[in-house]
Design an enzyme around this catalytic site. Structure first.
Site, PDB file in Angstrom:
ATOM      1  N   LYS A   1      34.692  38.300  40.041  1.00 17.79           N
ATOM      2  CA  LYS A   1      34.354  37.252  40.997  1.00 17.79           C
ATOM      3  C   LYS A   1      32.876  37.293  41.363  1.00 17.79           C
ATOM      4  O   LYS A   1      32.187  38.284  41.112  1.00 17.79           O
ATOM      5  CB  LYS A   1      35.219  37.390  42.258  1.00 17.79           C
ATOM      6  CG  LYS A   1      36.663  36.918  41.997  1.00 17.79           C
ATOM      7  CD  LYS A   1      37.522  36.922  43.226  1.00 17.79           C
ATOM      8  CE  LYS A   1      38.912  36.377  42.871  1.00 17.79           C
ATOM      9  NZ  LYS A   1      39.867  36.485  43.973  1.00 17.79           N
TER      10      LYS A   1
ATOM     11  N   ARG B   1      44.813  42.653  40.690  1.00 18.20           N
ATOM     12  CA  ARG B   1      44.894  41.506  39.774  1.00 18.20           C
ATOM     13  C   ARG B   1      43.595  41.425  38.993  1.00 18.20           C
ATOM     14  O   ARG B   1      42.541  41.190  39.574  1.00 18.20           O
ATOM     15  CB  ARG B   1      45.134  40.236  40.598  1.00 18.20           C
ATOM     16  CG  ARG B   1      45.284  38.961  39.791  1.00 18.20           C
ATOM     17  CD  ARG B   1      45.485  37.773  40.730  1.00 18.20           C
ATOM     18  NE  ARG B   1      45.608  36.530  39.994  1.00 18.20           N
ATOM     19  CZ  ARG B   1      44.580  35.806  39.560  1.00 18.20           C
ATOM     20  NH1 ARG B   1      43.348  36.208  39.798  1.00 18.20           N
ATOM     21  NH2 ARG B   1      44.784  34.694  38.897  1.00 18.20           N
TER      22      ARG B   1
END
Ligand code: 7PJ
Length: 285
Positions: A220, A254
């Site tokens: 991210k 995740r």
């Protein structure tokens, strides 16, 4: 021992486990573009082979600014993949906000619903409650189109924790057993870098609610901000932050890079006593 019940699967979370990301989208921020079903199935099988406990299959990108996907298109993308992986006996999570996709995915063999809107869409909670699937309830401020414009909190950790507490207890009230519920602070979903770091530092406060915590930081923009690296060079930063989250009580990570994360957890867990596994201060139960 913490066990997550997801359909017929009982997932031992006494040490942190990995959820592998399978995007079947044209515009996911990292590894989208795999709209071909055979390629997506092959990729998911590799992630399982590499040690993923769960594969999270998604047909609609929720990255900031992503365009919504029509329900029929989303179904056409995810259902064939779920059917094929369910036939292998895999534990499959469906990453969707749409109740119709949730229902179809569960019928096709998915065992978990991963909803970035925490089952707030009309009919979403009913779809989950009518099944024996696990649910992942994520916090998001705003919606994916606009959430990164000006995220603001008086107390990000307190607000995220209160939201997750409220949603988890709404699930319990709807008949979803507590051992089917996962909570997730939603890194990057209506959060600045400072908010993300505050949540990471205080992840133990969220874990202390007693539900397994999922952390999703893989590649991210926060990893980009911390390392100065472009997407394709964020592996080391992602693994480091995933481990930091695990040490603060996250039980599910995740990730895109399953093998690297599984190896890092294996190496570290030989040394660490995982928070909670020895009754220490990070988890209540
Ligand atoms: C997350 C997610 C996350 C959960 C995405 C990406 C952006 N679901 N879906 N948690 N992120 N539960 O893949 O990085 O952090 S989409």
């Amino acid at each position: 021992m913490t066990v997550l019940h997801a359909g017929k699967h009982a997932i031992d979370l006494s040490t942190p486990r990995v959820v592998g990301i399978v995007n079947i989208t044209s515009d996911s921020f990292y590894d989208g573009g795999r709209v071909d079903a055979d390629a997506a199935i092959a990729h998911a099988r590799q992630l399982l082979e590499a040690g993923a406990a769960i594969v999270d299959v998604g047909g609609e990108s929720t990255r900031p600014g992503a365009t919504p996907v029509d329900e029929r298109d989303e179904l056409a993308r995810v259902i064939p993949i779920i059917e094929a992986l369910a036939a292998d006996g895999a534990c499959i999570s469906v990453d969707t906000m749409k109740p119709a996709v949730m229902r179809a995915a569960l019928e096709s063999g998915a065992s978990m619903i991963n909803d970035v809107r925490a089952l707030q869409a009309p009919g979403a909670m009913d779809a989950a409650a009518a099944s024996d699937a696990a649910v992942c309830l994520m916090h998001m401020q705003g919606d994916p189109r606009t959430m990164q414009r000006a995220p603001a909190y008086a107390d990000v950790v307190g607000e995220v924790r209160a939201f997750l507490h409220r949603r988890a207890h709404a699930c319990v009230d709807a008949g979803i057993a507590a051992d089917r519920i996962v909570v997730d602070p939603g890194f990057g979903f209506g959060k600045t870098l400072a908010h993300n770091l505050d949540l990471l530092r205080n992840l133990g406060d969220i874990a202390a609610m007693g539900f397994p915590v999922l952390a999703g930081v893989s590649r991210k923009s926060m990893i980009g901000a911390l390392t100065g690296r472009e997407l394709e060079d964020r592996l080391a930063g992602s693994v480091a932050v995933a481990l930091a989250a695990a040490l603060r009580g996250a039980r599910l990570l995740r990730v895109h890079d399953v093998r690297a994360t599984v190896d890092a957890l294996a190496a570290w867990s030989a040394i660490e006593r995982w928070p909670g596994s020895q009754g220490d201060r990070w988890t209540e139960q």
